[in-house]
Design a protein around this motif. Structure first.
Motif, PDB file in Angstrom:
ATOM      1  N   ALA A  17      25.448 114.152  39.540  1.00 27.84           N
ATOM      2  CA  ALA A  17      26.469 112.781  40.449  1.00 27.84           C
ATOM      3  C   ALA A  17      27.986 113.493  40.382  1.00 27.84           C
ATOM      4  CB  ALA A  17      26.303 111.333  39.617  1.00 27.84           C
ATOM      5  N   TYR A  34      34.445 103.079  37.079  1.00 27.74           N
ATOM      6  CA  TYR A  34      33.871 105.130  36.303  1.00 27.74           C
ATOM      7  C   TYR A  34      35.442 106.014  36.646  1.00 27.74           C
ATOM      8  CZ  TYR A  34      31.767 109.480  35.327  1.00 27.74           C
ATOM      9  OH  TYR A  34      31.188 110.274  34.940  1.00 27.74           O
ATOM     10  N   THR A  40      20.946 111.285  39.428  1.00 26.18           N
ATOM     11  CA  THR A  40      21.379 112.256  38.663  1.00 26.18           C
ATOM     12  C   THR A  40      19.941 112.580  37.990  1.00 26.18           C
ATOM     13  OG1 THR A  40      23.181 113.432  36.601  1.00 26.18           O
ATOM     14  CG2 THR A  40      22.985 111.036  37.187  1.00 26.18           C
TER      15      THR A  40
HETATM   16  C1  LIG Z   1      28.946 105.647  36.241  1.00 29.21           C
HETATM   17  C2  LIG Z   1      28.118 107.818  36.394  1.00 29.21           C
HETATM   18  N1  LIG Z   1      28.475 108.545  37.592  1.00 29.21           N
HETATM   19  C3  LIG Z   1      28.807 109.412  37.583  1.00 29.21           C
HETATM   20  C4  LIG Z   1      28.378 110.167  36.279  1.00 29.21           C
HETATM   21  C5  LIG Z   1      27.773 111.687  36.397  1.00 29.21           C
HETATM   22  O1  LIG Z   1      27.046 112.556  35.995  1.00 29.21           O
HETATM   23  P1  LIG Z   1      26.270 113.811  36.033  1.00 29.21           P
HETATM   24  O2  LIG Z   1      27.669 114.631  36.919  1.00 29.21           O
HETATM   25  O3  LIG Z   1      26.802 114.173  34.378  1.00 29.21           O
HETATM   26  O4  LIG Z   1      25.213 113.539  36.469  1.00 29.21           O
HETATM   27  C6  LIG Z   1      28.444 109.861  35.015  1.00 29.21           C
HETATM   28  C7  LIG Z   1      28.128 109.786  33.822  1.00 29.21           C
HETATM   29  O5  LIG Z   1      28.671 109.609  32.291  1.00 29.21           O
HETATM   30  C8  LIG Z   1      28.726 108.140  35.478  1.00 29.21           C
HETATM   31  O6  LIG Z   1      28.676 107.962  33.913  1.00 29.21           O
END
Ligand SMILES: Cc1ncc(COP(=O)(O)O)c(C=O)c1O
Length: 488
Positions: free
Chosen positions: A199, A224, A328
């Motif tokens: 993500a 975030y 994700t």
């Molecule tokens: C709110 C949120 N968005 C996005 C992510 C990103 O996840 P990833 O890059 O591991 O897919 C996280 C990971 O902790 C998250 O908590």
């Protein structure tokens, strides 16, 4: 080891003889540390062939270097770079004077500094407790995954081995679109699905493609950090808008706000855990339309809901192609897989596809192939169902242990969803509180790091999903002991 083909600049049009140029190029490389002590220079015959110069030229250059102590030439053992005393290294040539400017040359750009400057403390190495967002990596079906990876590597899905499919394997995109339609009410065909390496990569790509320096982006407050870093990394201007128990409240957005994007976590607000109410969702889509803004819906962990009915994704309510949906496999599987997906509005799909080609950030084909089978053969649904039960148990143990050991300092309450708890603390300095816990070897993130405006939340953000049930009680006890040692 066979020495590599050395990069040595020789200029046949320059007046200096080739043997002098070769000697100087080797000397500079040795002084700059490119050829460290013990590095074996190629045999004279090999280097003369590689460089297209006479062998005598190479012999003369090597002899000169040996005479000055830069290399040791031993019969039978070849020519090795000598261990140089530090004063030799200090007496370096012009290339090294450039290196003296290192501090300014290595200063990050403003965008780079914002990417590198996250305010959350880094995880304690090797300690799963209590990292927010970490799933149960020990419960992942590693053997099955290894089999699927091996099969995928042996029989790759053809297009993904070349440059043809920057947005991902069509079969995987179809499987994701089908899963999201069934589980989240997302409305998209496979061309709108873009496979990204997590993500975070989706946020980075979206920010780079849609934000110019100075553009406004509304973000949730608290919110975030990874998303904020990605937006700041594009030079955007963050517009924090308070989020409460019903999610972001756009009635509190500044009157002059003219955002290009709005970033939200409607299913499970990060970090409060709130679910955005239906009324707020409608307002959000309305306001986005008035502003001419796009919405990024980060649906990072909606699979883990323990009580109440999940609300379908905002993307499914969107009638005019305003929502970019982001998901994700880091939470439903493991973060190391580095795979996630964007669902972009039809009008953007081709633009994202073209841009993705030049980022070079593709998910490796064997992972895509294995993921396709993992989804299509039902392993994914089975794993998520199992994890939902385990995480619910882990949360119950976590809340019970905190209530038992925290002595009122931490106010833990059960949460309806997710993998972590936002636990308010009876303290004015949650950063010091977190530092005491981290010093005891346990991860604890202060909630205040997520706030931008007034109304700062104080407490701890504690992940429980990645911690085996039997360890939660003892580790919570240790955390509470550290938390309760006030004043140091
Ligand atoms: C709110 C949120 N968005 C996005 C992510 C990103 O996840 P990833 O890059 O591991 O897919 C996280 C990971 O902790 C998250 O908590």
């Amino acid at each position: 080891m066979e020495p590599p083909h050395l990069l040595l600049p020789l200029d046949r049009t320059a007046p200096a003889p080739l043997q002098v140029q070769l000697y100087e190029a080797l000397r500079q490389a040795i002084l700059a540390g490119r050829f460290p002590a013990g590095f074996r220079l190629p045999a004279t015959r090999t280097l003369s062939a590689d460089l297209g110069v006479g062998r005598n030229t190479v012999i003369a250059a090597y002899e000169q270097l040996a005479a000055e102590g830069y290399v040791d030439a031993r019969t039978g053992a070849g020519t090795e770079v000598a261990a140089l005393p530090p004063d030799r290294l200090l007496a370096a040539g012009p290339g090294d004077r450039r290196a003296a400017n290192l501090p300014s040359a290595t200063t990050l750009s403003k965008r780079g500094a914002s990417l590198a400057g996250l305010r959350a403390p880094p995880p304690v190495p090797g300690m799963a407790a209590f990292q927010p967002g970490l799933p149960a990596v020990e419960l992942f079906p590693h053997t099955l995954w290894a089999d699927l990876m091996a099969k995928a590597a042996r029989r790759p899905l053809a297009p993904s081995l070349g440059y043809d499919e920057p947005t991902g394997e069509p079969a995987l995109r179809r499987a994701i679109a089908a899963y999201l339609a069934a589980a989240r009410g997302v409305n998209a065909d496979e061309d709108q699905v873009i496979i990204v390496s997590g993500a975070q990569a989706g946020l980075d790509l979206t920010a780079r493609l849609l934000l110019d320096p100075g553009d406004g982006i509304i973000v949730e407050d608290p919110g975030y950090l990874g998303a904020r870093a990605a937006f700041l990394g594009s030079g955007a201007n963050l517009i924090p808008v308070p989020a409460d128990a019903d999610g972001i409240n756009l009635d509190l957005a500044p009157l002059a706000a003219a955002p290009r994007l709005i970033y939200v976590t409607p299913s499970h607000q990060y970090p409060t855990g709130a679910t955005m109410s239906a009324a707020r969702r409608l307002t959000l889509l309305d306001r986005a339309a008035q502003w001419g803004a796009l919405v990024i819906e980060d649906d990072y962990d909606s699979e883990y809901r323990y009580r109440g009915r999940p609300l379908p994704a905002l993307q499914g309510m969107d009638r005019d192609g305003r929502v970019i949906y982001l998901g994700t496999f880091s939470k439903t599987m493991v973060p190391g897989i580095r795979a996630g997906y964007l669902i972009v509005p039809r009008a953007l799909a081709e633009k994202f596809r073209l841009a993705l080609r030049v980022t070079g950030h593709f998910v490796p084909p064997a992972i895509q192939g294995a993921l396709t089978r993992f989804l299509e053969d039902g392993h994914f649904a089975r794993h998520v169902r199992r994890m939902r039960l385990r995480y619910q148990d882990r949360q119950e143990i976590m809340v019970g242990s905190l209530q038992k050991h925290a002595g009122g300092m931490l106010l833990a309450r059960p949460a309806d969803a997710g993998m972590q708890l936002a636990v308010p603390a009876d303290t004015r300095d949650d950063q010091a509180l977190a530092r005491r816990i981290i010093a005891a070897g346990i991860n604890a993130r202060p909630l205040s790091v997520y706030s931008l405006g007034p109304g700062v939340m104080r407490g701890l953000h504690l992940g429980y999903a990645g911690v085996p049930e039997r360890l939660i009680g003892p580790l919570v006890k240790r955390l509470c002991q550290a938390a309760l040692q006030r004043g140091n």
